[in-house]
Design a protein around this motif. Structure first.
Motif, mmCIF file in Angstrom:
data_model
loop_
_atom_site.group_PDB
_atom_site.id
_atom_site.type_symbol
_atom_site.label_atom_id
_atom_site.label_comp_id
_atom_site.label_asym_id
_atom_site.label_seq_id
_atom_site.Cartn_x
_atom_site.Cartn_y
_atom_site.Cartn_z
ATOM 1 N N GLU A 139 0.831 -1.200 0.000
ATOM 2 C CA GLU A 139 0.000 0.000 0.000
ATOM 3 C C GLU A 139 0.871 1.258 0.000
ATOM 4 O OE1 GLU A 139 -3.311 0.224 -0.115
ATOM 5 O OE2 GLU A 139 -3.710 -1.931 -0.028
ATOM 6 N N HIS A 140 0.274 2.330 -0.463
ATOM 7 C CA HIS A 140 0.927 3.621 -0.307
ATOM 8 C C HIS A 140 0.126 4.441 0.687
ATOM 9 C CE1 HIS A 140 -1.628 6.615 -2.568
ATOM 10 N NE2 HIS A 140 -2.193 5.488 -2.948
ATOM 11 N N GLY A 141 0.798 5.363 1.393
ATOM 12 C CA GLY A 141 0.082 6.112 2.415
ATOM 13 C C GLY A 141 0.937 7.202 3.020
ATOM 14 N N ARG A 142 0.656 7.497 4.280
ATOM 15 C CA ARG A 142 1.280 8.636 4.936
ATOM 16 C C ARG A 142 2.789 8.432 5.087
ATOM 17 N NH1 ARG A 142 -1.003 12.904 6.763
ATOM 18 N NH2 ARG A 142 0.101 14.316 8.166
ATOM 19 N N GLY A 199 4.366 8.838 -3.283
ATOM 20 C CA GLY A 199 5.211 7.678 -3.493
ATOM 21 C C GLY A 199 5.637 6.859 -2.299
ATOM 22 N N TRP A 200 5.105 7.138 -1.077
ATOM 23 C CA TRP A 200 5.538 6.331 0.070
ATOM 24 C C TRP A 200 4.836 4.981 0.051
ATOM 25 C CZ3 TRP A 200 9.335 5.655 3.159
ATOM 26 C CH2 TRP A 200 9.196 4.816 4.273
ATOM 27 N N MET A 201 5.620 3.905 0.066
ATOM 28 C CA MET A 201 5.097 2.538 -0.025
ATOM 29 C C MET A 201 5.535 1.695 1.174
ATOM 30 S SD MET A 201 3.720 2.667 -3.086
ATOM 31 C CE MET A 201 3.796 3.952 -4.347
ATOM 32 N N GLU A 202 4.633 0.828 1.623
ATOM 33 C CA GLU A 202 4.951 -0.177 2.642
ATOM 34 C C GLU A 202 4.370 -1.512 2.201
ATOM 35 O OE1 GLU A 202 3.929 0.961 6.660
ATOM 36 O OE2 GLU A 202 4.245 3.093 6.201
ATOM 37 N N TRP A 203 5.114 -2.588 2.435
ATOM 38 C CA TRP A 203 4.614 -3.914 2.086
ATOM 39 C C TRP A 203 5.091 -4.933 3.114
ATOM 40 C CZ3 TRP A 203 8.174 -1.015 -0.473
ATOM 41 C CH2 TRP A 203 9.442 -1.549 -0.700
ATOM 42 N N GLY A 204 4.278 -5.985 3.284
ATOM 43 C CA GLY A 204 4.637 -6.980 4.273
ATOM 44 C C GLY A 204 3.542 -8.008 4.479
#
Length: 211
Positions: A139-142, A199-204
């Protein structure tokens, strides 16, 4: 049909699909989607962008929902080509039309940004997972940087109606923990060649806490 309705029904889904299928984003998808196995549910499966990345031999059943009916035909066709037992429906994440504890894996990519009630959607994804099941998220987010987050706050009111209700300011991993998941981060970064506010992305991997 007014201009706004025309845009939302026909133009916006194509623009979002195009944006979500650029090379750098496909690379991120290729890192998380293959981890799915068993009975799989995909939230926001319309268009079938993730289908090329599943490890087909590890999937016994594929289900999913998407609110955009025009995108679902492509998802159904792609899943059937894979030879899976397929159950893809029109629906929203706040009310997932599947029973408690049905799925081994839930896949959620670039979807939580645009749902109406992200906390409820997370509760629903947790509900349909089997004990020990995994939510695979990308997801992208804050953004964690204050200067970037300030720009996200400024841009979001203009960005959201143009991008299908996409929010730039929603937290990701912390929100999943708040919804009762144990989160195993696999990566986080700004997407290359993308303005940082978008463009901030986190995945897991997020697992049901307590199992």
């Amino acid at each position: 049909m007014g201009l706004r309705s025309l845009y939302d029904a026909h133009i916006m889904p194509r623009l979002v699909t195009c944006a979500c299928s650029q090379g750098a984003i496909l690379k991120r998808r290729s890192q998380i989607v293959p981890l799915a196995s068993g009975k799989v549910f995909e939230l926001g499966c319309g268009g079938g962008l993730n289908q090329q990345f599943y490890d087909k031999a590890n999937i016994s059943q594929f289900s999913g929902i998407d609110p955009h009916e025009k995108l679902l035909d492509g998802a159904r066709e792609a899943a059937q080509v894979n030879g899976w037992d397929v159950d893809i429906k029109s629906g929203v994440g706040e009310d997932i039309p599947f029973a408690d504890g049905t799925f081994d894996s839930v896949v959620c990519t670039y979807t939580l940004c645009s749902v109406d009630d992200p906390a409820q959607v997370m509760r629903e994804m947790r509900r349909i997972l089997k004990p020990g099941g995994q939510l695979l998220f990308l997801e992208h987010g804050r953004a964690p940087d204050h200067s970037v987050a300030k720009w996200q706050d400024r841009i979001e009111p203009i960005w959201r109606p143009l991008a299908g209700g996409c929010h730039l300011t929603r937290p990701i991993s912390s929100a999943l923990r708040g919804a009762g998941f144990d989160v195993e981060p696999l990566g986080q970064s700004y997407l290359a060649k993308t303005p940082k506010p978008m463009g901030w992305m986190e995945w897991g991997i997020a697992r049901k806490a307590g199992f």
